[in-house]
Design a protein around this motif. Structure first.
Motif, short mmCIF file in Angstrom:
data_model
loop_
_atom_site.label_atom_id
_atom_site.label_comp_id
_atom_site.label_asym_id
_atom_site.label_seq_id
_atom_site.Cartn_x
_atom_site.Cartn_y
_atom_site.Cartn_z
N ASP A 69 -38.01 1.81 39.88
CA ASP A 69 -37.84 1.86 38.43
C ASP A 69 -36.41 2.28 38.11
OD1 ASP A 69 -38.18 5.11 37.76
OD2 ASP A 69 -39.31 4.40 39.51
N PRO A 73 -38.16 6.20 30.74
CA PRO A 73 -39.31 5.56 30.08
C PRO A 73 -39.06 5.41 28.59
CG PRO A 73 -40.04 7.31 31.55
CD PRO A 73 -38.55 7.45 31.43
N VAL A 83 -41.28 1.17 31.50
CA VAL A 83 -40.07 1.51 32.24
C VAL A 83 -39.58 0.23 32.92
CG1 VAL A 83 -41.32 2.14 34.36
CG2 VAL A 83 -39.07 3.12 33.90
#
Length: 714
Positions: A69, A73, A83
């Motif tokens: 990621d 977020p 995300v």
């Protein structure tokens, strides 16, 4: 008071469950357990309510456990959060972990997997998240329940004094009850503020005093509520100081003014049996009395008016502080999220205040009945009426809150929240039954014991005042009183057998006064008078308690109120457990969201005959897949001979293929559990569809066969 507080906290802790999340994960993209053809550019999660994220709240891990990621977020819309992930992700199984805080302040944690191209082995083994559990979770829950107990004692005790028994402001036991409530609520709030960061984060004890976490907590809704509570408690400290300081002194000043008015006319009129001024003795006495009574009566009226104003001011100020304290819970918990929050928060404040007035008043009444010398019947009857009104308020606000949190009749019996609510209703019915008995005792209550105790205490106080004045006048004139006489006077006033109860011997005063050898005893007439006053006060208190305890009606009322308070504490325990339980409306929403992948509630069972063509090569493989839906499943295979006996074959293999989506074959190698019994756990079915299930059975080193059957899964 500490003992009473421990009882409250013990019941709360014993009846409460660990904090559970009130926001549910309703869905995700990619979906849990799914297999996608192309790599996604982001991962999104949909919750049942708004949640709060931090930098590490949402993570995506590749099959080797490395994070893929990127960035923080973000909230896409409403309750959907996401995300971004790296571009060009390789084929394989990816794990998504999340740890957030729901809108009602509870931590939410979990994990799921999805695959790109085809499922693969992964080194990631998601463990149970620490947030909301462990030692820190237990400490946070304990502090939370202690804060409820402190709020109830503080608000309920003060309300009992102002609304029902104003004379109780001068009773030490009642003062200790209210002050204990304030200290407890303040200490618990500080503890919650320290524990909050670790409770919603790592769950580590070492992080409790992490200043950076405390700073993060202060920026959240829950942190703002706790800080607001501390500021309101500072105002509450001023309220308590005035209630038990200036308010009590105002009562004392009023009593002294009335006593002074009574004394003004009596001594001058008949001090020596002759007039004190020229003229007719009676006329002089009458004029003197009227002249003395008039200003004192005016002073008493002024003091009464001042007391009424002070009572009104304390009532208004106390109500504002109490409502503010209740709002610090309403603004950060259930009432602050979901439907109709604008109405739910005021209703929740009323609910909390009604609980405090009812249960806190019961605690104050218990203290008065067991620890105070007396309490007027009128005060008990006033509290009975107020308690009845509190219960009606609880019923009205509770019905609304129940509808709001349940949403349907099925949730009343089909969810944990609904089952706890039914238990609470049953317990309240028991309390109302006991309260009805208490009202019967209250109707038979008379003021005689209290009046007798008050008259006795007043007489003793007057005697002590006169004795002190006489002794002071004698000492000022330089007259030395005989030690024996002083001792005898003290003995007579102490009335023999009652005197030793105070642990003081009158003859000690006489020896100290007469010997002059530095003996540690009162050598001054004024000190002897003070000692005599203390003895008389102790005897008056003892007599008042004997009168109080001898009244069967008051004894019955004490037992009834004690039983009512005991059951009410259990009601409070169930109520606080409800605040840590997922509401029925949320539970049913999560259940409905996952119903599409769980429509098949029965396990999948297939009977697959086989024949390897060799000697002893015929039999049946019965395959069971449970629960036979998207995600993780348990698989069992029973291999039997034609006669039904277990067939001990050397090897069994299974594979799953979804041709419509070009998924598979997904191979599964079950383990041998017993003769003819093979099993495998964690069999992943990535999506619903018509799957081809292939079972390979080997009966010897060279004889084996693969048999295929189709079945709908998910």
């Amino acid at each position: 008071m500490p003992a009473l507080l421990l009882v409250v906290v013990g019941v709360l802790s014993g009846g409460a469950a660990p904090a559970s999340a009130h926001a549910a994960l309703l869905g995700s993209d990619p979906a849990q357990g799914s297999v996608v053809d192309t790599a996604p550019t982001r991962v999104t999660l949909t919750f049942s309510e708004q949640v709060a994220f931090s930098g590490n709240s949402l993570r995506v891990l590749d099959p080797k456990g490395q994070r893929v990621d990127t960035g923080e977020p973000f909230n896409t819309t409403g309750t959907v959060y996401g995300v971004k992930v790296r571009t060009g992700l390789a084929r394989g199984t990816y794990t998504v972990t999340y740890q957030v805080v729901s809108a009602d302040s509870h931590p939410v944690a979990g994990a799921f997997t999805f695959s790109i191209g085809a499922p693969s082995a992964t080194t990631v083994s998601p463990t149970e998240q620490a947030a909301g559990g462990g030692v820190v979770g237990g400490l946070y829950g304990f502090a939370r329940y202690v804060s409820y107990a402190g709020f109830i004692l503080l608000v309920g005790g003060a309300a009992f004094v102002l609304a029902c028994w104003q004379r109780g402001a001068g009773v030490r036991a009642v003062q200790r009850l209210v002050v204990t409530g304030w200290v407890t609520l303040t200490a618990a709030t500080l503890a919650l503020l320290l524990l909050r960061g670790s409770y919603t984060g790592s769950g580590k004890v070492a992080d409790i005093f992490d200043l950076s976490l405390i700073g993060q907590v202060l920026a959240t809704k829950s942190g703002a509520a706790l800080v607001s509570r501390l500021l309101l408690l500072a105002a509450g400290a001023l309220f308590v100081a005035v209630l038990f300081g200036a308010y009590v002194r105002r009562d004392a000043d009023g009593a002294e003014t009335v006593d002074a008015g009574g004394e003004a006319g009596v001594p001058d009129a008949g001090a020596s049996g002759s007039p004190t001024s020229p003229g007719t003795g009676d006329a002089a006495g009458t004029d003197s009395t009227s002249a003395a009574d008039t200003p004192n009566a005016a002073d008493a009226a002024d003091l009464a008016a001042e007391k009424r104003d002070l009572t009104f001011g304390l009532a208004i100020g106390g109500a504002v502080v109490a409502a503010g304290l209740a709002a610090t819970w309403a603004m950060a918990e259930h009432a602050s999220t979901g439907i109709q929050t604008g109405l739910a928060m005021p209703v929740d404040i009323l609910h909390l205040l009604a609980v405090a007035v009812w249960l806190g008043g019961l605690a104050a009444l218990l203290v008065a009945l067991y620890r105070a010398p007396s309490i007027e019947a009128a005060a008990v009857r006033r509290f009975s009426r107020i308690a009845f009104g509190s219960v009606l308020t609880l019923a009205a606000t509770g019905i609304y809150q129940s509808w709001r949190q349940l949403g349907s009749w099925s949730a009343l019996t089909g969810t944990t929240y609904g089952q706890l609510l039914l238990s609470k209703v049953g317990l309240i019915a028991v309390v109302i039954g006991i309260a009805w008995g208490s009202r019967r005792w209250t109707a038979r209550l008379a003021d005689t014991p209290a009046e007798a105790a008050n008259a006795h205490a007043s007489a003793q106080g007057t005697q002590s005042t006169v004795t002190a004045r006489t002794t002071a006048e004698g000492a000022g004139a330089g007259r030395a009183e005989d030690p024996g006489t002083a001792s005898g006077t003290a003995s007579e006033a102490g009335e023999g057998p009652d005197t030793p109860e105070d642990g003081e011997k009158p003859e000690v005063s006489g020896r100290g006064a007469g010997s002059g050898r530095g003996f540690a005893g009162p050598s001054d007439p004024s000190e002897r008078a003070a000692q005599l006053a203390r003895q008389r006060a102790a005897m008056a208190t003892a007599r008042a308690r004997r009168i109080r305890d001898a009244d069967p009606v008051r004894s019955g009322l004490r037992r009834s109120v004690l039983a009512e308070a005991a059951v009410a504490l259990v009601v409070l325990a169930v109520t606080t457990a409800l605040t840590t339980t997922e509401p029925g409306r949320t539970a049913e929403a999560a259940r409905a969201a996952t119903s599409s992948s769980a429509q098949q509630s029965e396990p999948l069972s297939l009977k697959i005959p086989f024949d390897t063509g060799g000697r002893d090569g015929r039999g049946t493989a019965q395959l069971t897949l449970e629960p036979a839906r998207v995600g993780s499943n348990a698989m069992h295979i029973l291999v039997t001979r034609p006669d039904g006996n277990a067939f001990d074959v050397p090897e069994v293999k299974v594979s799953f293929t979804l041709s419509a989506k070009s998924i598979g074959p997904l191979s599964v190698d079950p383990e041998r559990i017993a003769t003819g019994h093979w099993a495998a756990n964690g069999v992943q079915i990535p999506m619903a569809g018509d799957w081809k299930i292939s079972v390979t059975v080997r009966t010897s080193d060279i004889d084996q066969v693969t048999v295929t059957k189709n079945a709908k899964i998910g």
